[in-house]
Scaffold this active site. Structure first.
Site, PDB file in Angstrom:
ATOM      1  N   GLY A 133      -8.970  -7.231   2.943  1.00 29.71           N
ATOM      2  CA  GLY A 133     -10.155  -7.838   3.530  1.00 29.71           C
ATOM      3  C   GLY A 133     -10.512  -7.297   4.900  1.00 29.71           C
ATOM      4  N   GLY A 134     -10.018  -6.080   5.208  1.00 30.55           N
ATOM      5  CA  GLY A 134     -10.350  -5.465   6.491  1.00 30.55           C
ATOM      6  C   GLY A 134      -9.442  -5.874   7.629  1.00 30.55           C
ATOM      7  N   GLU A 143      -9.479   1.064  -7.221  1.00 30.17           N
ATOM      8  CA  GLU A 143     -10.509   1.356  -6.227  1.00 30.17           C
ATOM      9  C   GLU A 143     -10.285   2.742  -5.627  1.00 30.17           C
ATOM     10  OE1 GLU A 143     -10.814  -1.844  -3.426  1.00 30.17           O
ATOM     11  OE2 GLU A 143     -11.585  -3.215  -4.951  1.00 30.17           O
ATOM     12  N   ARG A 198      -6.095  -8.035 -10.800  1.00 28.85           N
ATOM     13  CA  ARG A 198      -6.741  -9.283 -11.221  1.00 28.85           C
ATOM     14  C   ARG A 198      -8.144  -8.959 -11.710  1.00 28.85           C
ATOM     15  NH1 ARG A 198     -10.305  -9.532  -7.052  1.00 28.85           N
ATOM     16  NH2 ARG A 198      -9.580  -8.926  -4.980  1.00 28.85           N
ATOM     17  N   HIS A 206     -17.535   3.519  -1.926  1.00 28.32           N
ATOM     18  CA  HIS A 206     -16.485   2.704  -2.559  1.00 28.32           C
ATOM     19  C   HIS A 206     -16.811   2.650  -4.052  1.00 28.32           C
ATOM     20  CE1 HIS A 206     -13.944  -1.214  -2.490  1.00 28.32           C
ATOM     21  NE2 HIS A 206     -14.084  -0.802  -3.736  1.00 28.32           N
ATOM     22  N   HIS A 255     -16.352  -5.381   5.757  1.00 30.49           N
ATOM     23  CA  HIS A 255     -15.455  -4.890   4.710  1.00 30.49           C
ATOM     24  C   HIS A 255     -15.476  -5.778   3.464  1.00 30.49           C
ATOM     25  CE1 HIS A 255     -13.845  -1.956   7.518  1.00 30.49           C
ATOM     26  NE2 HIS A 255     -13.624  -2.929   8.377  1.00 30.49           N
ATOM     27  N   LYS A 289       0.809  -1.217   0.000  1.00 28.82           N
ATOM     28  CA  LYS A 289       0.000   0.000   0.000  1.00 28.82           C
ATOM     29  C   LYS A 289       0.847   1.273   0.000  1.00 28.82           C
ATOM     30  CE  LYS A 289      -4.366  -1.670   1.948  1.00 28.82           C
ATOM     31  NZ  LYS A 289      -4.126  -3.097   1.782  1.00 28.82           N
TER      32      LYS A 289
END
Length: 673
Positions: free
Chosen positions: A167-168, A278, A296, A211, A238, A119
């Protein structure tokens, strides 16, 4: 350089494997499926040209075993590997492994996967590429005091995120300075446990964000396009539940801005293939910020296909083989509106806990131009604790957003599933929620509307009557069959089960509804194949007659004639249960019989109980340990979810009933103390 792809190994399972097979077959390409021992009879195994066992059920020993996958691809003369999504789809090492072995990896370059997988690195690259990045701290100094100082500069509330998270997991929100360190340490612990790394980044927390993500596609010749945006704000834990395309309340100017930003993001890492950029969208300010890039194909790619008339899996294969993109940016249409609902095996009313089990009855809507059902399961399959809880994706298209949600709601009522808990009722409520239909959505939508969304649906009196009528008609059918087999004449007055003979044929019937509610019925047979039914002593009397019949799909339908209306619904009988599927929803009733009064359980107050089926991941206590109420005693994992089981009271551990790796059913003791 063009490469001939005539055979693809699919390094995945379930519905995405079936989806890849469909597009490959259209291109005349053969497919090889892999399966774990528990997936031996899976749908994709039977649909592919070849299929081979890859190992035991745990994904670490099967679907994640890179050496086995590559060896199998080479031994079966495959030219390429398609990773689907999940598992190894965003694993840069696997992408390189494929290339080193002369296999085309149907995905982006390993360098792009690596850059976008961290990230802090991805945020830096995006900022340099002119893609809006949310204010935050992404530097290497991870000292607590430095992080607290940087959080103050950003301004509370602050989002703390694991650098390698997803995935949170490893994500916490610090609302104010005095809770920052405790939230930071919590995020670190979870990140270290999940990803083997405790480094974090900080971001300004946007309250009530949406989102919004953009589908991008690039080829090997520098061409890159976006295929419009999707809104995936409706989430729980999430994880997405409902997605739609295009995003509501996005005008053409913002659509072009966010689409162009996504293309810049892809080009910044020399992207090739399908990807999703995103964004966090702050609707009050009309600003959007880069969140991450999924390197992906996305689960929700069908809604993009529906509004653009494309086949993104076909595009993936063509681009991987060296072809240019099939369309230029100005050739990509945006037509109508599409919505996808993810049908999960989960207990909505127990915190969305996974619900593995046997699909004893599965009836899904028919496919059409405006309706797609993406699934990897069939009736009588097992939904395993080892993998994702998604049973199917229901995708619809219509000219307008309101028509699309109306169609989705209608088609959800055609989804009939028995054998395990599902979120179908929850999805139906979402699709008819006024706030959602008005486009007033954000990522906290489910929490904000939970009083409405998480209220159990009660059957109408007419539906209770239908269930009872269905039972009586079914018992009559069985009596006729028995008489025919024995050669005895059929006498309806002798074969009406449970009816006592006096001046009227009457019967008391008790049924137990979905939420454990009792329904006590008094039924009178009127000697004309009709009945009068009274519920829980009410003054309301229902006069009804009916018939069971087979519909074209060999399902049983119940036609009920009331005094002033006729209804028709599917009905399914299974042991002591009746399941009816009406336009109001699915209702299950257990028939109370004398034997049911003896039902007992081995659970007592000194047991720690697992509220979901799963696999024991870690045992935190041993026999003789003194524990207090609230202490963690065991960790169970099911369907990508980790659950910590805690002691309900003080005590001393008497017995540990399962070993690590043991399969635990729902509602059974795991620790006695």
């Amino acid at each position: 350089m063009k490469k001939n792809i005539s055979k693809i190994l699919i390094a995945n399972r379930g519905e995405i494997a079936c989806r890849i097979i469909r597009s490959a077959r259209k291109l005349g390409i053969k497919t090889v499926s892999v399966y774990s021992e528990v997936d031996r009879n899976a749908r994709n195994v039977l649909e592919s040209d070849e299929a081979y066992c890859i190992g035991p059920a745990p994904s670490s020993q099967s679907y994640l075993n890179q050496n086995k996958l590559i060896s199998l691809a080479k031994n079966t003369n495959c030219d390429a590997v398609h990773p689907g999504y999940g598992f190894l789809s965003e694993n840069a090492t696997f992408a390189e492994f494929c290339e080193r072995n002369g296999l085309v990896f149907i995905g982006p370059p390993a360098s792009a996967i690596r850059d976008m997988g961290i990230k802090s690195t991805s945020k830096r690259i995006m900022s340099e590429a002119g893609v809006p990045v949310i204010p935050g701290y992404h530097a290497e100094d991870q000292d607590n005091s430095v992080l607290r100082l940087e959080a103050g500069k950003i301004g509370f509330p602050v989002m703390i995120k694991a650098i390698l998270g997803g995935g949170g997991k490893g994500m916490r929100i610090s609302l104010r300075e005095d809770d920052f360190i405790s939230q930071l340490e919590s995020a670190r612990r979870e990140s270290l446990s999940s990803f083997g790394d405790e480094n974090v980044l900080l971001e300004k927390y946007i309250q009530a964000p949406r989102h919004v993500e953009v589908q991008v596609f690039a080829d090997q010749y520098g061409n890159c396009v976006h295929l419009n945006e999707r809104d995936c704000s409706i989430q729980r834990r999430h994880q997405k539940v409902i997605e739609e395309a295009p995003a509501p309340r996005i005008d053409s100017i913002l659509r072009e801005q966010i689409g162009s930003a996504a293309v810049r993001a892809a080009k910044a890492v020399n992207y090739v293939g399908a990807g999703t950029v995103e964004f966090i969208y702050d609707e009050p300010t009309n600003n959007f910020y880069f969140m991450e890039m999924n390197t992906r194909l996305q689960v929700e790619h069908p809604i993009t296909e529906m509004i653009t008339g494309t086949d993104l899996v076909e595009w993936q294969i063509r681009v991987a083989s060296g072809e240019e993109l099939p369309l230029k940016q100005d050739q990509i249409p945006l037509k109508g509106h599409s919505v996808e609902a993810r049908i999960y095996a989960e207990d909505t009313y127990s915190g969305f806990l996974p619900s593995a089990g046997h699909l004893s009855y599965l009836n899904l809507p028919e496919q059409s131009d405006g309706v797609r059902v993406e699934t990897g399961v069939r009736e009588n399959d097992e939904v395993s604790v080892h993998y994702d809880p998604m049973i199917a994706k229901l995708v619809v298209w219509a000219e307008t957003r309101s028509e699309a949600f109306a169609k989705l709601h209608s088609k959800l009522l055609e989804c009939h599933i028995v054998g395990l808990n599902t979120n179908l009722e929850f999805l139906s409520k979402l699709c008819s929620n006024r706030n959602l239909l008005d486009g007033k959505i954000d990522t906290s939508f489910i929490d904000s509307n939970k009083e409405d969304l998480l209220q159990r649906l009660e059957p109408k009196p007419e539906e209770i009557v239908q269930a009872a009528l269905g039972l009586i008609l079914r018992e009559n059918e069985l009596s006729i069959e028995k008489a025919a087999q024995s050669g005895d004449p059929y006498d309806p007055f002798l074969t009406l089960r449970g009816f006592r003979v006096n001046h009227l044929f009457t019967r008391d019937l008790k049924m137990i509804g979905n939420a454990g509610k009792d329904y006590n019925l008094k039924i009178t047979y009127n000697k004309s194949n009709s009945y009068t039914i009274q519920i829980n002593g009410s003054d309301e009397i229902y006069h009804v007659e009916g018939v069971l019949e087979k519909n074209p799909h060999n399902r049983t339908s119940l036609v009920s004639h009331f005094a002033d209306m006729v209804t028709k619904c599917n009905i399914h009988f299974e042991d002591d249960f009746i399941h009816i599927f009406t336009q109001n929803g699915t209702f299950s009733f257990e028939i109370w019989r004398s034997k049911l009064t003896e039902k007992t359980t081995n659970v007592n107050v000194n047991d720690a109980v697992s509220p979901m089926p799963g696999i024991v991941n870690k045992i935190l206590v041993k026999v003789g340990d003194k524990i207090s109420a609230g202490d963690a005693v065991m960790i169970v994992i099911a369907m990508k979810m980790e659950l910590v089981i805690k002691a309900s009271k003080d005590g001393i551990v008497q017995e540990v009933l399962y070993d690590v790796g043991g399969k635990v059913p729902k509602g059974v003791p795991v620790i006695k103390y």
